[in-house]
Write a protein that holds these residues in place. Structure first.
Motif, short mmCIF file in Angstrom:
data_model
loop_
_atom_site.label_atom_id
_atom_site.label_comp_id
_atom_site.label_asym_id
_atom_site.label_seq_id
_atom_site.Cartn_x
_atom_site.Cartn_y
_atom_site.Cartn_z
N THR A 216 35.42 44.69 39.30
CA THR A 216 36.37 44.60 40.41
C THR A 216 36.04 43.43 41.33
O THR A 216 36.94 42.70 41.78
CB THR A 216 36.38 45.91 41.20
OG1 THR A 216 36.65 47.00 40.31
CG2 THR A 216 37.44 45.87 42.29
N LEU A 217 34.75 43.22 41.63
CA LEU A 217 34.36 42.13 42.52
C LEU A 217 34.69 40.77 41.90
O LEU A 217 35.24 39.89 42.58
CB LEU A 217 32.87 42.23 42.84
CG LEU A 217 32.44 43.37 43.76
CD1 LEU A 217 30.94 43.37 43.96
CD2 LEU A 217 33.16 43.27 45.11
N VAL A 218 34.36 40.60 40.63
CA VAL A 218 34.64 39.32 39.97
C VAL A 218 36.14 39.07 39.90
O VAL A 218 36.63 37.96 40.20
CB VAL A 218 34.00 39.29 38.57
CG1 VAL A 218 34.42 38.03 37.81
CG2 VAL A 218 32.48 39.36 38.66
N GLU B 8 44.84 46.66 46.69
CA GLU B 8 44.60 46.14 45.35
C GLU B 8 43.17 46.40 44.89
O GLU B 8 42.93 46.68 43.71
CB GLU B 8 44.90 44.64 45.32
CG GLU B 8 46.38 44.31 45.37
CD GLU B 8 47.15 44.95 44.22
OE1 GLU B 8 46.66 44.92 43.08
OE2 GLU B 8 48.23 45.49 44.49
N LEU B 9 42.21 46.31 45.80
CA LEU B 9 40.83 46.62 45.44
C LEU B 9 40.69 48.08 45.01
O LEU B 9 40.01 48.38 44.01
CB LEU B 9 39.90 46.33 46.62
CG LEU B 9 39.46 44.89 46.82
CD1 LEU B 9 38.70 44.75 48.13
CD2 LEU B 9 38.57 44.43 45.66
N THR B 10 41.33 48.97 45.76
CA THR B 10 41.27 50.39 45.40
C THR B 10 41.88 50.64 44.04
O THR B 10 41.31 51.33 43.19
CB THR B 10 42.00 51.23 46.46
OG1 THR B 10 41.44 50.96 47.75
CG2 THR B 10 41.90 52.71 46.15
N LEU B 11 43.07 50.07 43.83
CA LEU B 11 43.76 50.27 42.55
C LEU B 11 42.96 49.66 41.40
O LEU B 11 42.81 50.29 40.34
CB LEU B 11 45.15 49.65 42.63
CG LEU B 11 46.02 49.76 41.36
CD1 LEU B 11 46.24 51.23 41.00
CD2 LEU B 11 47.35 49.05 41.55
N ALA B 12 42.44 48.45 41.61
CA ALA B 12 41.68 47.79 40.54
C ALA B 12 40.40 48.54 40.22
O ALA B 12 40.00 48.65 39.05
CB ALA B 12 41.37 46.35 40.95
#
Length: 295
Positions: free
Chosen positions: A105-107, A218-222
């Motif tokens: 997720t971070l990348v 988007e971070l949560t979903l990803a």
């Protein structure tokens, strides 16, 4: 307390303080945050807190969990068909499933947000072409994209991580591109440009604070999609291979035991479900706190 200050001014909280106050008022978000912190601690300390070797076989085959009359406290969550301790395997698997999802997720977020911001600041043919190209890619589910990448690159744990990361990047690009592109067209950005503000100032002081809720969403979903895709590919035998402790691979190894020893299937499944739920609780709390802070 007496003071000689004539002008008694009320202290205005900073944006970070307002965010934390709004987030802390959400009980579900705080519960999810504490559970997420606990999961992170378990992941980091997993090599030292496992009660047994997760790969060691024993004579205690299919031992039920400790709350069952036939269970023992030594094997708190029971054992599988090879006598391996399920609790130790779940703790060890957190490094593979949860840790890999964090890294993916971070990348994907760094690359996708960077490209999305640059694309959102552009106009003309390049912006239109990128918009239609991303629409085409987004019409394909991320799991299907990951399976396509695995089919080309081969089966394996690191291949799956790369495939899921590549599948998530277009999602970030698309969302950040639309968010930035919509903000650029607003009147306050146009007014700032007329005052001489450059693109770097606009991004850091005007556009970025207003797209933070979208980035949090988007971070949560990803993050959730990454965990589900890793476990799904592991379950299908395309990701981590036996005797890996990855949660999806554990499900795939034990699915034939669902009637004989249901705890070998339900416990990894409940772990995956619990992780996805707390991630969404925290993500929703962050999004609401950011939206309330901008009102």
């Amino acid at each position: 307390m007496l003071t000689d200050n004539v002008y008694q001014e009320e202290r205005i909280p900073t944006q970070r303080e307002r965010f934390w106050r709004n987030f802390r008022a959400n009980n579900l978000a705080m519960f999810g945050l504490w559970c997420l912190i606990l999961l992170i601690i378990i992941t980091l300390l997993s090599p030292w807190i496992m009660p047994h070797d997760p790969f060691a076989h024993s004579s205690h085959l299919l031992r039920p969990p400790s709350w069952s009359p036939d269970g023992t406290i030594e094997y708190f969550l029971g054992t599988d068909d090879l006598g391996r301790d399920i609790l130790s395997r779940l703790i060890d698997g957190s490094r593979i499933t949860f840790g890999s999802a964090v890294l993916i997720t971070l990348v994907a977020a760094i690359i996708g947000c960077g490209v999305g911001v640059l694309a959102g600041m552009t106009k003309g043919l390049l912006s239109s072409t990128l918009n239609h190209l991303l629409d085409t890619v987004m019409s394909i589910p991320s799991l299907l994209l990951a399976i396509i990448f695995v089919a080309f690159m081969g089966v394996g744990e690191y291949t799956v991580m790369l495939a899921i990361c590549l599948a998530l990047i277009p999602r970030f690009i698309r969302s950040i591109y639309l968010a930035v592109h919509n903000e650029v067209e607003k009147d306050y950005v146009m007014a700032a440009r007329l005052d001489g503000a450059d693109d770097v100032y606009l991004l850091s002081h005007a556009i970025f604070p207003n797209v933070l809720p979208i980035i949090a969403t988007e971070l949560t979903l990803a993050f959730s999609v990454a965990i589900l895709d890793i476990t799904a590919l592991g379950f299908l035998g395309l990701g981590a291979q036996p005797p890996s402790t990855e949660w999806g691979a554990m499900l795939g190894d034990s699915v034939e035991l669902i009637y004989l020893a249901p705890w070998t299937v339900t416990l990894p499944g409940l772990t995956i479900m619990f992780t996805v739920i707390i991630i969404n609780l925290v993500g929703e709390g962050v999004r609401r706190a950011l939206n309330m802070g901008t009102e």
